[in-house]
Structures are given as structure tokens and as C-alpha cells.
Design an enzyme around this catalytic site. Structure first.
Site, PDB file in Angstrom:
ATOM      1  N   GLY A 110     -35.531  15.007 -49.487  1.00  0.00           N
ATOM      2  CA  GLY A 110     -35.567  15.360 -48.073  1.00  0.00           C
ATOM      3  C   GLY A 110     -34.152  15.715 -47.665  1.00  0.00           C
ATOM      4  O   GLY A 110     -33.456  16.416 -48.392  1.00  0.00           O
ATOM      5  N   SER A 148     -34.095  14.698 -55.956  1.00  0.00           N
ATOM      6  CA  SER A 148     -33.397  15.511 -54.948  1.00  0.00           C
ATOM      7  C   SER A 148     -32.418  14.652 -54.123  1.00  0.00           C
ATOM      8  O   SER A 148     -31.456  14.142 -54.691  1.00  0.00           O
ATOM      9  CB  SER A 148     -34.445  16.217 -54.093  1.00  0.00           C
ATOM     10  N   ALA A 149     -32.636  14.444 -52.834  1.00  0.00           N
ATOM     11  CA  ALA A 149     -31.716  13.617 -52.039  1.00  0.00           C
ATOM     12  C   ALA A 149     -31.594  12.211 -52.632  1.00  0.00           C
ATOM     13  O   ALA A 149     -30.516  11.608 -52.624  1.00  0.00           O
ATOM     14  CB  ALA A 149     -32.184  13.535 -50.586  1.00  0.00           C
ATOM     15  N   HIS A 197     -31.348  20.750 -57.480  1.00  0.00           N
ATOM     16  CA  HIS A 197     -31.880  22.107 -57.210  1.00  0.00           C
ATOM     17  C   HIS A 197     -30.802  23.145 -57.517  1.00  0.00           C
ATOM     18  O   HIS A 197     -30.674  24.127 -56.782  1.00  0.00           O
ATOM     19  CB  HIS A 197     -32.316  22.262 -55.740  1.00  0.00           C
ATOM     20  N   GLU A 227     -33.897  22.694 -61.494  1.00  0.00           N
ATOM     21  CA  GLU A 227     -35.223  22.121 -61.258  1.00  0.00           C
ATOM     22  C   GLU A 227     -35.980  21.992 -62.578  1.00  0.00           C
ATOM     23  O   GLU A 227     -36.127  22.988 -63.306  1.00  0.00           O
ATOM     24  CB  GLU A 227     -36.003  22.988 -60.267  1.00  0.00           C
TER      25      GLU A 227
END
Lengths: 236, 236
Positions: free
Chosen positions: B90, B122-123, B159, B194
Site C-alpha cells: 500500500g 511491497s510497502a 516494483h 516484480e
């Protein structure tokens, strides 16, 4: 009367630095002989001197001399006495950190509000909004605050980029990012595509260039605003 | 012994949430029945409950129950007593702000260091590095600090995206942004594409998945590291 040109980008693909907007600048800076350049955003880590030299070369084409803010001992006096001001692009976190560090954020805002013509591109445009929170830049340095000049009553997203529908990349689109901003903030955001700029005269703000811009407001659908639109009422 | 899976993304194009990495997770979480989910990054502004439900559905496929950290009164106790922990993706600024606000950054780091298996995407991966300064996210909220968990001795760029050489967009490439970071910071940065993840076991860190990763170090040329590389020595 406030006078600003707030450009999405300094450079268009295949063009030279500021080339696409020089005709507009000739008119905008009419009668001004010298420009104070704020080089703090330092794109790609270029030095203040190198960056100022690049800007000097561009403005020599329209007969204006350029000095860099970093060359002055008294920064506040340099800003107050400038004939015209340009803040160039680069990293917004760095730019904002430096403006706070050197205690010139307030005097810069006041000087432009009192009529010194201001040109911004990219990061230099970002800071004309209420906060820097809709920048695309990486947080390479921790600024003491996200608030910026507040010369327009909304925020900008320069280099606005439409989602690439062919992409297989799963990172967030620009639109998704701005919507996340609106989960926590009510400030409207104008996505300015490369080649667009805002022309501010007093309280009137006009979208210039050939492209539409994309307006994001909290709790509303995003909206396309045609080139030439009066966007003065956004955020008021 | 520290045990982490640090994934670039939760989802691959055309796949379901966590689908590509579930076989790996079955093995990684072997013997664990329950998972504590940290939903603070809230992609696209999804609620904590909705986000936790999405994760619950994914983990039901490998027989693990899921609770959200937001469901607990005593967050520190919830983290300390968790069998396994997952922090989802997020907005990194939001995630880091919440971890500081609820005073759980330190206990989370200590708990994972003492052996509770940790999954990040991700985050949730970004925060395993030394600082969040190489995130791609928009600064939608002002965090009290950019420092993060420090579970690995470098920073990540999840990413990670190669420059599109066909693009006419003039915004900075990811590589340019990371190079700007290195104008001011000496922390190495690993760009994780990714489909890639890091597997951490104690002090050993291996690059997993089918893709190479891109390593950036201050003052050096960027370098491609092949899938399967031992990256334990970066930053040491």
C-alpha cells in the site's frame, strides 16, 4: 499583482531545455533584465553551479542574465530584490528541505505574492501548491515540513501520466496514488501533463498549452479540464 | 534465527493475490497455524477490515488463520505473541506513520530479529530496509521519521522498473531517482523486480524468483545480480 507561470516540465521529449515555453517566457518576463534562479532541486545531483549555467544559457536566448541563489550571502535580500525568480525541477524533497534550512520559504512566498514574476517547472511548480504531498519524487531527504508556498489554493501533480493500459507492471498508477492522497487530505490536485502550464495573474489561473489537465477532488470522480480552462475556482 | 520473505509485489499481472508465491509460503510458514496481518498501508484506501479479509482468503488456501493487528487492544502483546507476521503493501508513508504512531516499530523489529517468521510485500518489504527513502509512494502523510525496521543492512526499491526506452515521458526514471538518493545517502539499494523476493535466514540473504535484481551503490555503476545470488554481503 501575483504573476506566475507554473509548468509541468522544463523540457519536452526531443526538445531543448525550456525550448517549448521560451516564446511564452519572452512575453511573461517582458521588461525584466535579470533572473534569480533557485537551483536547490538539483536534478540527478547536478551541482548548483552547473544547473545555474544551464539556465543561464537558456535565458541568454531571451536577453536575460541569470544568477543562482546559492551565489548570495544574504539569501533573503537576494529574493526580495530579484526582478524575476525561477525555481527549476529536480527532487522536491531536497528543494523543500533546502528552502526550510535556509529559512527562505516564507520570504519567497511573500515576494511572489507581492508581484515579483515567478516561473516554476516540475519541483519548482510543485512548491507553488499548498503542500508537496503530490510530488512524484523519492524521499531522498527528510524535510522539516511538507507545507510549501501556497501561491495557488490547491496542489499539483507535475509530469502527470495516464495509466498505461498495456502495462503488466503492478505498481500503483498515478491516479491511484492521488486517490490515496485523498483518503487523508481534502486539498484538490491538478494533474498537469507535460507541455501544460498554469498562468497565474492575481487570483486568475488559466490552464495553458495544448493539453487537457486532470482534476482530482476528494470524494469525486476525476475530471478532464480542457486547455484554456479557467481553473481559478479550484480549492476556493 | 531471523526468517523473512521480502517480496517485491503481492500480485503478478494476471494472477491472484499472493498466488505466485503461495507454494513458497507453504514451505516458509510450515507448522504455523496463525498469522498476524499488519494492514496499515491500506492500498487505495481499502479499510483495515477489508484488507485483512483479503489476506484471510489467500491464507485459507494454505490452512492458516489470519487476524489483523488493528483488532487488538494491546498491539505490543499481539506482535510479541504472533506465530507469524505479514505486512501488506500500500502506501509506505502511511504504513510508517502508523507504526510510529502506535509505537510498534521497535517491538516489530525485535520480534522478527528473535525468530518470528515475517513476510513483507511491497510497502511491507520496504520497511525491512534501513530507511523508507527508496519507496515509490506518494508522501500522502508526514511520518515522524524515515527510519524503518533495519532487518536487512540495505534499502529496497520494490516494483523495480527498468526505463522504458520508447517512452516520451520526461519524468525521472527509477534509476535516476535512486541515483539522486545516492547523492545524499550511502545506503546500498536493491531494485527488486516484480516476481522476485529475498529469502532471509539468519544473516544469509538469497535473491529468489526467476529474475535478476539491480544493485545500486553510491559512487558505483549499477549492477545486475542473477536470480539465486547470495546478497548477504550488500551493506556489510
Amino acid at each position: 499583482m501575483k504573476k506566475l507561470i507554473i509548468a509541468s516540465t522544463s523540457t519536452l521529449h526531443g526538445g531543448n531545455y525550456l525550448e517549448y515555453i521560451l516564446p511564452e517566457l519572452t512575453h511573461f518576463f517582458e521588461g525584466k533584465k535579470s533572473l534569480l534562479f533557485i537551483p536547490y532541486a538539483r536534478p540527478g545531483g547536478i551541482s548548483h553551479d552547473e544547473y545555474t549555467a544551464k539556465v543561464r544559457e537558456a535565458f541568454s536566448q531571451i536577453g536575460m542574465s541569470v544568477s543562482g541563489l546559492h551565489e548570495y550571502g544574504n539569501l533573503i535580500e537576494a529574493i526580495k530584490s530579484a526582478e524575476a525568480i525561477f525555481t527549476g525541477g529536480g527532487n522536491t524533497f531536497l528543494l523543500v528541505s533546502q528552502l526550510y534550512k535556509f529559512k527562505v520559504m516564507d520570504v519567497l512566498a511573500e515576494t511572489v505574492k507581492s508581484g515579483t514574476p515567478y516561473l516554476g517547472s516540475s519541483a519548482g511548480s510543485n512548491i507553488t501548491g499548498l503542500t508537496m504531498q503530490t510530488t512524484n519524487d523519492m524521499p531522498i531527504i527528510y524535510p522539516p515540513d511538507f507545507r510549501t508556498l501556497g501561491l495557488i489554493p490547491f496542489n499539483l501533480n507535475p509530469h502527470y501520466l495516464d495509466a498505461d493500459l498495456q502495462s503488466k507492471h503492478m505498481g500503483e498508477t498515478r491516479e491511484t496514488r492521488i486517490k490515496e492522497f485523498h483518503q487523508f487530505n481534502s486539498i484538490p490536485v491538478l494533474g498537469l501533463r507535460e507541455g501544460s502550464w498554469l498562468e497565474v495573474k492575481g487570483e486568475t489561473i488559466i490552464l495553458k498549452g495544448d493539453l487537457s489537465a486532470r482534476l482530482f477532488r476528494q470524494g469525486k470522480e476525476a475530471e478532464e479540464l480542457a486547455a484554456g480552462s479557467d481553473v481559478s475556482l479550484i480549492g476556493r
